[in-house]
Design an enzyme around this catalytic site. Structure first.
Site, PDB file in Angstrom:
ATOM      1  N   HIS A   1       0.169  -5.097  37.723  1.00 28.91           N
ATOM      2  CA  HIS A   1      -1.017  -5.951  37.784  1.00 28.91           C
ATOM      3  C   HIS A   1      -2.277  -5.123  38.007  1.00 28.91           C
ATOM      4  O   HIS A   1      -3.337  -5.417  37.439  1.00 28.91           O
ATOM      5  CB  HIS A   1      -0.842  -6.974  38.911  1.00 28.91           C
ATOM      6  CG  HIS A   1      -2.071  -7.776  39.184  1.00 28.91           C
ATOM      7  ND1 HIS A   1      -2.907  -7.510  40.249  1.00 28.91           N
ATOM      8  CD2 HIS A   1      -2.615  -8.847  38.541  1.00 28.91           C
ATOM      9  CE1 HIS A   1      -3.910  -8.371  40.237  1.00 28.91           C
ATOM     10  NE2 HIS A   1      -3.761  -9.188  39.223  1.00 28.91           N
TER      11      HIS A   1
ATOM     12  N   GLU B   1      -3.388  -3.686  34.798  1.00 22.12           N
ATOM     13  CA  GLU B   1      -4.046  -4.726  33.998  1.00 22.12           C
ATOM     14  C   GLU B   1      -5.532  -4.806  34.343  1.00 22.12           C
ATOM     15  O   GLU B   1      -6.390  -4.905  33.457  1.00 22.12           O
ATOM     16  CB  GLU B   1      -3.356  -6.063  34.241  1.00 22.12           C
ATOM     17  CG  GLU B   1      -4.029  -7.240  33.566  1.00 22.12           C
ATOM     18  CD  GLU B   1      -4.061  -8.476  34.456  1.00 22.12           C
ATOM     19  OE1 GLU B   1      -5.160  -9.055  34.639  1.00 22.12           O
ATOM     20  OE2 GLU B   1      -3.002  -8.867  34.959  1.00 22.12           O
ATOM     21  N   HIS B   2      -5.868  -4.743  35.623  1.00 24.37           N
ATOM     22  CA  HIS B   2      -7.273  -4.762  36.049  1.00 24.37           C
ATOM     23  C   HIS B   2      -8.009  -3.518  35.570  1.00 24.37           C
ATOM     24  O   HIS B   2      -9.148  -3.595  35.092  1.00 24.37           O
ATOM     25  CB  HIS B   2      -7.345  -4.821  37.579  1.00 24.37           C
ATOM     26  CG  HIS B   2      -7.283  -6.204  38.132  1.00 24.37           C
ATOM     27  ND1 HIS B   2      -8.281  -6.763  38.891  1.00 24.37           N
ATOM     28  CD2 HIS B   2      -6.319  -7.162  38.040  1.00 24.37           C
ATOM     29  CE1 HIS B   2      -7.945  -7.989  39.245  1.00 24.37           C
ATOM     30  NE2 HIS B   2      -6.751  -8.247  38.757  1.00 24.37           N
TER      31      HIS B   2
ATOM     32  N   GLU C   1      -8.167 -10.727  45.780  1.00 26.71           N
ATOM     33  CA  GLU C   1      -7.320 -11.651  45.023  1.00 26.71           C
ATOM     34  C   GLU C   1      -6.079 -12.031  45.838  1.00 26.71           C
ATOM     35  O   GLU C   1      -5.658 -13.200  45.857  1.00 26.71           O
ATOM     36  CB  GLU C   1      -6.913 -11.022  43.690  1.00 26.71           C
ATOM     37  CG  GLU C   1      -6.184 -11.964  42.755  1.00 26.71           C
ATOM     38  CD  GLU C   1      -5.860 -11.328  41.410  1.00 26.71           C
ATOM     39  OE1 GLU C   1      -5.247 -12.016  40.576  1.00 26.71           O
ATOM     40  OE2 GLU C   1      -6.202 -10.150  41.197  1.00 26.71           O
TER      41      GLU C   1
END
Length: 403
Positions: free
Chosen positions: A46, A49-50, A126
């Site tokens: 993840h 992905e950022h 997040e």
């Protein structure tokens, strides 16, 4: 018609030409997710992905955002437990730019150390946001209960502790292992032509990396219970049961079953818990299917003093169904709902691109809408009753209660 082409390096391009649409959706699907991570890597998929949005050798993060804003397009990404997707949706004449920017992000992201440190803070926020939202957090807790010793039970976002340990080299090494041609599918749907497909092959069809060894450890479902206390106005409860894998022939029967249990406003749980008793605003069920297993989960949000009653109603409703309390009319209505959702969901380039990309990545084959409708229509009451015996066993339970 869906067409698949395999490039010389093993990367697959799946395309669907829809001439009456004016848009194009393109997605880069990478067959790696949180379940591919080692314990010390939890959250790295993840995080990558950022980072692919944080700038390339030619474009800053602001340049990437500006290019899509000025053409009225959409650029985004998401990470799941088994794959990662970077996608864009634009008007057809802007499709070449969308493909070029996606390729630039995929191959040329600089992974600047300063940007990495800033993005750690973003992802920590997040994580905090998810933990603040009890109706999200209760699902994360459920996965930890169901699969305590398998990476699939770990959070996709990772933790603040694992994020702090990721080095730039560790990030690059992970990409080298998993962002490979054989692990990647490009899906494109809409008003496309041969020139666009040639551009995709030119940009993505020649890079070389060694194929990964994705040896997933089969997760073992563990019944158990977790109770977490936090400041919240409601109590939240999730019950998890063993489900089916993406490869299972009974998957459509389970989809029919899920609709009857809690997949719609006319479902058993919605009607009994919300409409008849007024115990919850939100109550539903869903099935998550993966390459080698699946999970049927049920959620309800209610007042803290009512959580025991809601849990008992869920268990009692399932037991009645397990004992045969399912009508032919419920089966018929559920099948029709599934068919409607399927066909309505195909009325956009984005949904078709996503469906085709996931089918190619996870199944290696494609089924037409007519094929799927035929499989849904083949589901009978006895199939659903058989599944009740298989899935409704001792559950895993996650509860978040007010302090």
């Amino acid at each position: 018609m869906v067409t698949t082409y395999t490039c010389q390096n093993g990367l697959r391009i799946v395309s669907e030409h829809i001439p009456h649409f004016r848009s194009v959706a393109v997605g880069v699907f990478v067959n790696t997710g949180s379940r591919d991570e080692r314990p010390e890597e939890n959250g790295i998929t993840h995080f990558i992905e950022h980072l692919l949005f944080k700038g390339t050798e030619q474009r800053s993060a602001k340049d990437i955002a500006r290019e899509f804003d000025r053409i009225g397009g959409d650029l985004n990404a998401y990470t799941s437990k088994e794959y990662t997707c970077y996608y864009a949706k634009v008007l057809d004449h802007h499709a070449p730019l969308a493909v070029e920017v996606l390729a630039d992000m995929f191959f040329n992201s600089v992974m600047d150390s300063v940007e990495i440190d800033k993005e750690r803070l973003v992802v920590k926020e997040e994580i905090s946001m998810t933990e603040d939202m009890a109706d999200d957090d209760v699902h994360e807790q459920l996965w930890r209960v169901m699969y305590p010793d398998n990476a699939i039970g770990a959070p996709i976002l990772g933790t603040a502790e694992t994020l702090d340990r990721f080095s730039r080299q560790q990030i690059l090494d992970y990409m080298e292992r998993h962002y490979t041609p054989s692990n990647t599918v490009i899906s494109v749907a809409g008003h496309i032509d041969g020139k666009l497909l040639s551009q995709i092959e030119t940009l993505f069809g020649s890079f070389e990396r060694k194929s990964p060894e994705n040896a997933h450890v089969m997760p073992t479902f563990v019944p158990g219970q977790s109770i977490k206390h936090k400041e919240t106005e409601q109590a939240h409860i999730c019950l998890g049961y063993p489900g089916l894998s993406l490869q299972d022939d009974q998957l459509f029967a389970l989809a029919v079953l899920n609709n009857i249990v809690g997949g719609s406003m006319s479902s058993r749980l919605f009607q009994e818990i919300r409409e008849d008793r007024g115990l919850a605003y939100s109550v539903y069920s869903y099935h998550s299917a993966y390459s080698d297993h699946g999970t049927l989960a049920i959620y309800g949000g209610t007042a803290d003093h009512q959580v025991g009653e809601v849990e008992e109603l869920i268990r009692t409703s399932l037991q009645r169904m397990r004992e045969g309390d399912i009508s032919d009319l419920e089966i018929t209505d559920s099948r029709e709902q599934l068919k409607g959702n399927l066909l309505l969901g195909l009325e956009s380039t984005g949904s078709r691109m996503s469906r085709n990309g996931k089918y190619e990545l996870l199944h290696g084959k494609h089924q037409s809408a007519d094929d799927i409708i035929h499989l849904i229509d083949a589901v009978k009451r006895e199939h659903v009753l058989d599944l009740m015996q298989l899935t409704v066993t001792a559950p895993a339970v996650s509860i978040i209660r007010s302090q």
